[in-house]
Design a protein around this motif. Structure first.
Motif, PDB file in Angstrom:
ATOM      1  N   LYS A   1       0.834  -1.204   0.000  1.00 27.32           N
ATOM      2  CA  LYS A   1       0.000   0.000   0.000  1.00 27.32           C
ATOM      3  C   LYS A   1       0.868   1.253   0.000  1.00 27.32           C
ATOM      4  O   LYS A   1       0.593   2.220  -0.722  1.00 27.32           O
ATOM      5  CB  LYS A   1      -0.917  -0.010   1.222  1.00 27.32           C
ATOM      6  N   GLU A   2       1.938   1.238   0.806  1.00 27.15           N
ATOM      7  CA  GLU A   2       2.851   2.382   0.852  1.00 27.15           C
ATOM      8  C   GLU A   2       3.584   2.544  -0.475  1.00 27.15           C
ATOM      9  O   GLU A   2       3.800   3.664  -0.943  1.00 27.15           O
ATOM     10  CB  GLU A   2       3.852   2.202   1.996  1.00 27.15           C
ATOM     11  N   GLU A   3       3.958   1.424  -1.075  1.00 28.71           N
ATOM     12  CA  GLU A   3       4.646   1.485  -2.366  1.00 28.71           C
ATOM     13  C   GLU A   3       3.748   2.105  -3.429  1.00 28.71           C
ATOM     14  O   GLU A   3       4.196   2.939  -4.230  1.00 28.71           O
ATOM     15  CB  GLU A   3       5.068   0.080  -2.801  1.00 28.71           C
ATOM     16  N   GLN A   4       2.468   1.725  -3.443  1.00 28.87           N
ATOM     17  CA  GLN A   4       1.529   2.280  -4.416  1.00 28.87           C
ATOM     18  C   GLN A   4       1.338   3.778  -4.203  1.00 28.87           C
ATOM     19  O   GLN A   4       1.300   4.566  -5.154  1.00 28.87           O
ATOM     20  CB  GLN A   4       0.178   1.557  -4.306  1.00 28.87           C
ATOM     21  N   LEU A   5       1.250   4.175  -2.927  1.00 29.05           N
ATOM     22  CA  LEU A   5       1.079   5.591  -2.609  1.00 29.05           C
ATOM     23  C   LEU A   5       2.298   6.400  -3.043  1.00 29.05           C
ATOM     24  O   LEU A   5       2.172   7.497  -3.598  1.00 29.05           O
ATOM     25  CB  LEU A   5       0.842   5.754  -1.108  1.00 29.05           C
TER      26      LEU A   5
ATOM     27  N   ILE B   1      11.545   4.182  -5.156  1.00 33.34           N
ATOM     28  CA  ILE B   1      11.264   2.967  -4.382  1.00 33.34           C
ATOM     29  C   ILE B   1      12.528   2.124  -4.213  1.00 33.34           C
ATOM     30  O   ILE B   1      12.783   1.563  -3.144  1.00 33.34           O
ATOM     31  CB  ILE B   1      10.146   2.155  -5.063  1.00 33.34           C
ATOM     32  N   ALA B   2      13.335   2.047  -5.270  1.00 28.48           N
ATOM     33  CA  ALA B   2      14.589   1.291  -5.187  1.00 28.48           C
ATOM     34  C   ALA B   2      15.515   1.894  -4.133  1.00 28.48           C
ATOM     35  O   ALA B   2      16.172   1.170  -3.372  1.00 28.48           O
ATOM     36  CB  ALA B   2      15.279   1.275  -6.550  1.00 28.48           C
ATOM     37  N   GLN B   3      15.566   3.223  -4.075  1.00 28.60           N
ATOM     38  CA  GLN B   3      16.407   3.902  -3.086  1.00 28.60           C
ATOM     39  C   GLN B   3      15.901   3.635  -1.668  1.00 28.60           C
ATOM     40  O   GLN B   3      16.696   3.408  -0.742  1.00 28.60           O
ATOM     41  CB  GLN B   3      16.420   5.408  -3.364  1.00 28.60           C
TER      42      GLN B   3
ATOM     43  N   GLU C   1      17.991   1.729   1.350  1.00 25.51           N
ATOM     44  CA  GLU C   1      18.234   2.333   2.662  1.00 25.51           C
ATOM     45  C   GLU C   1      17.665   1.469   3.786  1.00 25.51           C
ATOM     46  O   GLU C   1      18.253   1.392   4.873  1.00 25.51           O
ATOM     47  CB  GLU C   1      17.628   3.739   2.707  1.00 25.51           C
ATOM     48  N   LEU C   2      16.542   0.809   3.529  1.00 22.05           N
ATOM     49  CA  LEU C   2      15.967  -0.088   4.537  1.00 22.05           C
ATOM     50  C   LEU C   2      16.887  -1.283   4.780  1.00 22.05           C
ATOM     51  O   LEU C   2      17.073  -1.714   5.923  1.00 22.05           O
ATOM     52  CB  LEU C   2      14.582  -0.571   4.103  1.00 22.05           C
ATOM     53  N   GLU C   3      17.463  -1.837   3.708  1.00 25.24           N
ATOM     54  CA  GLU C   3      18.392  -2.963   3.843  1.00 25.24           C
ATOM     55  C   GLU C   3      19.641  -2.550   4.615  1.00 25.24           C
ATOM     56  O   GLU C   3      20.119  -3.283   5.481  1.00 25.24           O
ATOM     57  CB  GLU C   3      18.779  -3.489   2.458  1.00 25.24           C
TER      58      GLU C   3
END
Length: 237
Positions: free
Chosen positions: A46-50, A66-68, A72-74
């Motif tokens: 849902k966050e990705e779509q937003l 999104i890739a960035q 950063e999360l990884e």
């Protein structure tokens, strides 16, 4: 002509300002979404779509954004794991220092203090040995023994696992090869540098890496007293 030019210029600036004002909330909105995702540590569908919708409305590359975020999360997850390892290593070292200070340097010599450093499965031989190898020095005589230090914060239940099965086997092999006693000094509760409870477990008494709390009683040591090695009975008290 000058007033007319100023009016036209003012109109252009006004239109540009309105356009910028209309775009600014969206930029803030996208930034807020990204910060919320980072704080949560998870990018949901849902966050990705937003993020895609807001990024596209601003003319930004949604896939790159999104890739960035995923990158950063990884990286954040890897840093958290590293911090956890660092904390565990610090706790282990702090307890080792506590144990070392229990041996009066007038009588005990540290022959080896192992460090658990390794990379890609490669490590020094001392990494598989007990943490600290010491000798009791009495005149010209020397009596060697070794100590493995283990600290447990708050064990749950009646059973306490003080080491791993393979570690226990390695220490037994080490004791047999070196032909001198090995002990596990177990600290429980408190802090690594000041445990609430302290136990000295002779390796020859241990068949499993787990003991019931009731069985620990006879190995308990006063946390405020120093250690001493009896060269006759080969017992650490």
């Amino acid at each position: 002509m000058l007033p007319i030019s100023l009016i036209i210029l003012g109109g252009i600036l006004l239109i540009a300002g309105i356009a910028l004002l209309l775009r600014t909330p969206k930029a803030e909105s996208l930034n807020q979404i990204i910060q919320a995702v980072k704080a949560d540590g998870i990018l949901t569908p849902k966050e990705e779509q937003l993020i895609r919708e807001v990024a596209q409305s601003e003319g930004k590359n949604a896939d790159a954004t999104i890739a960035q975020i995923r990158k950063e999360l990884e990286e954040s997850e890897e840093e958290s794991e590293s911090e956890l390892i660092d904390v565990n290593q610090k706790a282990g070292l702090d307890f080792e220092k506590f144990v070392v200070q229990k041996f009066d340097k007038k009588y005990f010599q540290i022959r080896n203090w192992a460090g658990d450093k390794y990379v890609e499965g490669r490590y020094a031989d001392t990494t598989t040995q007990p943490d600290i190898q010491l000798s009791l020095k009495l005149g010209a005589n020397s009596y060697p023994f070794a100590v493995e230090c283990k600290w447990r914060s708050e064990p749950k239940g009646d059973f306490i696992q003080f080491t791993e099965e393979d570690q226990l086997n390695r220490y037994k092999i080490f004791a047999k090869q070196e032909n001198y006693p090995v002990f596990i000094v177990l600290g429980i509760g408190g802090k690594p540098s000041s445990p609430a409870e302290l136990y000295i477990l002779p390796m020859q008494d241990l068949n499993k890496p787990v003991l019931h709390r009731a069985a620990l009683g006879k190995y308990r040591k006063n946390v405020d007293k120093d250690f001493f090695f009896d060269q006759e009975s080969k017992a650490l008290n």
